[in-house]
Design an enzyme around this catalytic site. Structure first.
Site, short mmCIF file in Angstrom:
data_model
loop_
_atom_site.label_atom_id
_atom_site.label_comp_id
_atom_site.label_asym_id
_atom_site.label_seq_id
_atom_site.Cartn_x
_atom_site.Cartn_y
_atom_site.Cartn_z
N TYR A 157 0.82 -1.21 0.00
CA TYR A 157 0.00 0.00 0.00
C TYR A 157 0.86 1.27 0.00
CZ TYR A 157 -3.77 -3.15 1.63
OH TYR A 157 -4.69 -4.17 1.79
N HIS A 181 0.97 -11.34 1.13
CA HIS A 181 -0.10 -10.61 0.45
C HIS A 181 -0.76 -11.41 -0.68
CE1 HIS A 181 -1.35 -6.18 -0.33
NE2 HIS A 181 -2.32 -6.99 -0.71
#
Length: 307
Positions: free
Chosen positions: A51, A120
């Site tokens: 992110y 992830h």
């Protein structure tokens, strides 16, 4: 029906039922937004190296804890390893690179211990077991309290089992009435792996309506979600809540921690208010019939692929 749980078991610890997601919050905005989220009552903050906002999130955690008079132990923090993706010119990380990435995340967040560390996505078949071994070792060393994965299928998890390593404690996946993944969820529950829901608000009529937040897959569902006849709008009116509250309540009532995101303090508060109403069995059954398959986020398929 049993009362709505405010926390879910995650291995030997517990995770709040409602967390605060930070995807698409810019690093220079994250500190203020996260501090506000903590101030209004969020006790789980979810971020990721991918992110590109961990430093801002870390600043917001420090400010939010101080502002609310909390201790570090009052807050649950999740971040994620970006595993690399050879298709994007980003070689998959091995054992040493995974540990280095964890240290970079921990430093950026300003924390000694991460409550939940996830891989992830299942990238790089030749490196996935190394990545998972690194997470197992980090937990054994006490710098991570729980470990898990994100966007993993049953095949990816069986790969871990075949390597003789402990299975994940959580799998963060897209879950909402239009993407319910019943077979995967049943497998996770049978193995004691907690499903954590992201993108809970995909069916929301205004989901990712802001410039730069859309995607090709988003467009596929936008027409239905913006329809005046949306069943979620109708249900929300009947319960006297927002569409977002309805969809989030569906997630938690289904047994999944959820991760709503908003930069608006009033909406932050509203998204936390999931305990003042209950979706009836009839409406839950109606929503169960709305499943459309994989959803809009990561495609999940052959374990050799990124997933």
């Amino acid at each position: 029906m049993t009362p709505l749980q405010s926390r879910f078991a995650l291995g030997d610890i517990h995770i709040p039922a409602v967390g605060f997601g930070t995807y698409l919050i810019a690093d220079n905005d994250a500190a203020g937004v996260v501090a506000d989220a903590i101030s209004v009552g969020y006790r789980h903050i979810d971020t990721a190296a991918g992110y590109h906002n961990e430093a801002g999130v870390g600043g917001g955690i420090a400010d939010g804890i101080a502002r609310a008079g909390l201790s570090r132990d009052d807050l649950f923090v999740t971040t994620k390893l970006w595993p690399g993706n050879a298709a994007w010119g980003d070689p998959p990380k091995g054992y040493d690179e995974t540990r280095a990435a964890f240290e970079a995340s921990r430093t950026a967040l300003g924390l000694d211990v991460i409550d939940l560390y996830l891989i992830h996505a299942p990238s790089g078949v030749e490196k996935r077991v190394e990545q998972w071994q690194a997470l197992c070792d980090l937990k054994a060393e006490g710098v991570v309290r729980a470990i898990g994965v994100s966007n993993y299928t049953e095949a990816h998890i069986e790969e871990i089992r075949a390597a003789g390593l402990p299975l994940p404690e959580a799998n963060q996946i897209e879950l909402h009435p239009w993407s319910q993944k019943p077979d995967l969820v049943a497998f996770l529950r049978a193995e004691g792996i907690l499903p954590i829901a992201y993108s809970s608000l995909v069916p929301l009529s205004t989901w990712r309506a802001e410039p730069g937040q859309s995607s090709a897959k988003t467009e596929e569902m936008k027409a239905d979600s913006q329809s005046a006849e949306s069943p979620f709008k109708t249900m929300a009116v009947r319960y006297g809540v927002s569409e977002a509250q309805l969809l989030l309540r569906w997630g938690v009532q289904s047994g999944y921690p959820v991760l709503p995101k908003s930069t608006n303090v009033d909406r932050m508060k509203q998204n936390l208010d999931l305990f003042s109403f209950e979706i009836t069995r009839q409406d839950m059954d109606m929503m169960a019939a709305m499943d459309r398959g994989d959803g809009v986020a990561w495609a999940t398929g052959d374990p050799r692929d990124i997933g």
